[in-house]
Structures are given as structure tokens and as C-alpha cells.
Design a protein around this motif. Structure first.
Motif, PDB file in Angstrom:
ATOM      1  N   HIS A  29       0.761  -1.095  -0.111  1.00 21.16           N
ATOM      2  CA  HIS A  29       0.022  -0.108  -0.064  1.00 21.16           C
ATOM      3  C   HIS A  29       0.921   1.140   0.039  1.00 21.16           C
ATOM      4  O   HIS A  29       1.687   1.209   0.827  1.00 21.16           O
ATOM      5  N   GLU A  30       0.667   2.190  -0.914  1.00 23.38           N
ATOM      6  CA  GLU A  30       1.480   3.383  -1.106  1.00 23.38           C
ATOM      7  C   GLU A  30       3.000   3.170  -0.988  1.00 23.38           C
ATOM      8  O   GLU A  30       3.957   4.003  -0.588  1.00 23.38           O
ATOM      9  N   GLY A  31       3.430   1.970  -1.822  1.00 21.23           N
ATOM     10  CA  GLY A  31       4.713   1.698  -1.938  1.00 21.23           C
ATOM     11  C   GLY A  31       5.444   1.074  -0.849  1.00 21.23           C
ATOM     12  O   GLY A  31       6.609   0.769  -0.935  1.00 21.23           O
ATOM     13  N   ARG A  32       4.789   0.714   0.275  1.00 19.40           N
ATOM     14  CA  ARG A  32       5.191   0.116   1.412  1.00 19.40           C
ATOM     15  C   ARG A  32       4.720  -1.358   1.354  1.00 19.40           C
ATOM     16  O   ARG A  32       3.316  -1.476   1.246  1.00 19.40           O
ATOM     17  N   ILE A  33       5.509  -2.113   2.127  1.00 17.54           N
ATOM     18  CA  ILE A  33       5.110  -3.620   2.229  1.00 17.54           C
ATOM     19  C   ILE A  33       4.423  -3.645   3.932  1.00 17.54           C
ATOM     20  O   ILE A  33       5.626  -3.657   4.682  1.00 17.54           O
ATOM     21  N   TRP A  34       3.251  -3.969   4.069  1.00 16.96           N
ATOM     22  CA  TRP A  34       2.842  -4.261   5.441  1.00 16.96           C
ATOM     23  C   TRP A  34       2.671  -5.672   5.443  1.00 16.96           C
ATOM     24  O   TRP A  34       1.935  -6.421   4.826  1.00 16.96           O
ATOM     25  N   ALA A  35       3.651  -6.534   6.481  1.00 14.97           N
ATOM     26  CA  ALA A  35       3.459  -7.891   6.812  1.00 14.97           C
ATOM     27  C   ALA A  35       2.344  -8.154   7.683  1.00 14.97           C
ATOM     28  O   ALA A  35       2.078  -7.471   8.612  1.00 14.97           O
ATOM     29  N   VAL A  36       1.741  -9.432   7.308  1.00 13.14           N
ATOM     30  CA  VAL A  36       0.630  -9.751   7.957  1.00 13.14           C
ATOM     31  C   VAL A  36       1.099 -10.510   9.242  1.00 13.14           C
ATOM     32  O   VAL A  36       1.939 -11.158   9.226  1.00 13.14           O
ATOM     33  N   ALA A  37       0.729  -9.779  10.651  1.00 16.16           N
ATOM     34  CA  ALA A  37       1.166 -10.305  11.745  1.00 16.16           C
ATOM     35  C   ALA A  37       0.584 -10.997  12.918  1.00 16.16           C
ATOM     36  O   ALA A  37       0.836 -11.401  13.953  1.00 16.16           O
ATOM     37  N   ALA A  38      -0.932 -11.306  12.330  1.00 19.08           N
ATOM     38  CA  ALA A  38      -1.865 -12.026  13.160  1.00 19.08           C
ATOM     39  C   ALA A  38      -2.731 -13.013  12.276  1.00 19.08           C
ATOM     40  O   ALA A  38      -2.843 -12.722  10.981  1.00 19.08           O
ATOM     41  N   ASP A  39      -3.544 -14.030  12.575  1.00 21.65           N
ATOM     42  CA  ASP A  39      -4.446 -14.686  11.936  1.00 21.65           C
ATOM     43  C   ASP A  39      -5.354 -13.864  11.467  1.00 21.65           C
ATOM     44  O   ASP A  39      -6.141 -13.003  12.070  1.00 21.65           O
ATOM     45  N   PRO A  40      -5.387 -13.608   9.991  1.00 20.15           N
ATOM     46  CA  PRO A  40      -6.449 -13.033   9.414  1.00 20.15           C
ATOM     47  C   PRO A  40      -7.839 -13.647   9.575  1.00 20.15           C
ATOM     48  O   PRO A  40      -8.041 -14.809   9.605  1.00 20.15           O
ATOM     49  N   VAL A  73      -1.547  -5.914  10.428  1.00 19.21           N
ATOM     50  CA  VAL A  73      -0.385  -5.581   9.497  1.00 19.21           C
ATOM     51  C   VAL A  73       0.336  -4.644  10.375  1.00 19.21           C
ATOM     52  O   VAL A  73       0.161  -3.789  11.342  1.00 19.21           O
ATOM     53  N   ARG A  74       2.106  -4.869  10.009  1.00 23.19           N
ATOM     54  CA  ARG A  74       2.689  -4.038  10.622  1.00 23.19           C
ATOM     55  C   ARG A  74       3.931  -3.665   9.536  1.00 23.19           C
ATOM     56  O   ARG A  74       4.177  -4.702   8.704  1.00 23.19           O
ATOM     57  N   LEU A  75       4.473  -2.731   9.578  1.00 24.00           N
ATOM     58  CA  LEU A  75       5.643  -2.231   8.551  1.00 24.00           C
ATOM     59  C   LEU A  75       7.342  -3.151   9.129  1.00 24.00           C
ATOM     60  O   LEU A  75       7.761  -3.501   8.315  1.00 24.00           O
ATOM     61  N   GLY A  76       7.390  -3.160  10.365  1.00 25.74           N
ATOM     62  CA  GLY A  76       8.360  -3.850  10.920  1.00 25.74           C
ATOM     63  C   GLY A  76       8.243  -4.368  12.308  1.00 25.74           C
ATOM     64  O   GLY A  76       7.072  -4.237  12.779  1.00 25.74           O
ATOM     65  N   SER A  77       9.330  -5.093  12.820  1.00 23.91           N
ATOM     66  CA  SER A  77       8.907  -5.934  14.002  1.00 23.91           C
ATOM     67  C   SER A  77       8.524  -4.980  15.125  1.00 23.91           C
ATOM     68  O   SER A  77       7.789  -5.408  16.237  1.00 23.91           O
TER      69      SER A  77
END
Length: 102
Positions: A29-40, A73-77
Motif C-alpha cells: 500500500h502506497e509503495g510500502r510492504i505491510w506484513a500480516v502479523a496475526a491470523d486474518p 499488519v505492521r511495517l516492521g517488528s
């Protein structure tokens, strides 16, 4: 779905990467990768087909199922979690970021 004070409604195109099992892994989203951090959470709703002017040939597929994923989601840990609601409309291959909440 009702918007709350900390929710932003968007409806913008996003790229979603999935695991081989079909679960969201990351969202661009908007050139950034958001990692899924919990069960969707995954669900479907039905389009109000009687209110649309869509027509389709016999055998063209499901014209009424709207697919949703709610992912944290989150950008980093060390970054804060955000919640994205993703939507895919009937017969579409493009995912939309419907809303973001903190």
C-alpha cells in the motif's frame, strides 16, 4: 460496517501476496510492504444484484459474492499494528483496501 473514530475509509487498489494455502501474507500500500502479523479473518457478503445493471453470459461465474479479509499488519517488528480491511468485488482480480484502523 460502521466507521469508528480511528478508522479511515479508502477504497484504493492494493497488491496482496498470499501463502500457497491462500491466506494473506503481505499487503503493498502506497509503495510500502505491510506484513500480516496475526491470523486474518475471512468472510463473504452478497452484492445487491437487484440494484446493479450488470449482465453476464451464462457460465461467467459468481456475480454476487464480495470477498473480505481483515488483517492486522505492521511495517516492521517494532512498529504498531494496524488493521486493514481488504475487499474484492465479484469477478474482479483486484483487491481494494476498504479501510484502515489503529
Amino acid at each position: 460496517m460502521t466507521a469508528v473514530a480511528n478508522e479511515t475509509t479508502l477504497d484504493v487498489d492494493v497488491d496482496v501476496r498470499f501463502t500457497p494455502a491462500g491466506t494473506p501474507l503481505a499487503v503493498r500500500h502506497e509503495g510500502r510492504i505491510w506484513a500480516v502479523a496475526a491470523d486474518p479473518v475471512h468472510w463473504f457478503t452478497r452484492d445487491a444484484w437487484w440494484d446493479t445493471q450488470r449482465t453476464a453470459a451464462v457460465g461467467s461465474g459468481d456475480l454476487v459474492s464480495i470477498e473480505f479479509w481483515r488483517v492486522q499488519v505492521r511495517l516492521g517488528s517494532n512498529s504498531a499494528l494496524r488493521t486493514f480491511t481488504l475487499r474484492r468485488n465479484p469477478l474482479s482480480t483486484q483487491w481494494l483496501l476498504e479501510s484502515i484502523s489503529d
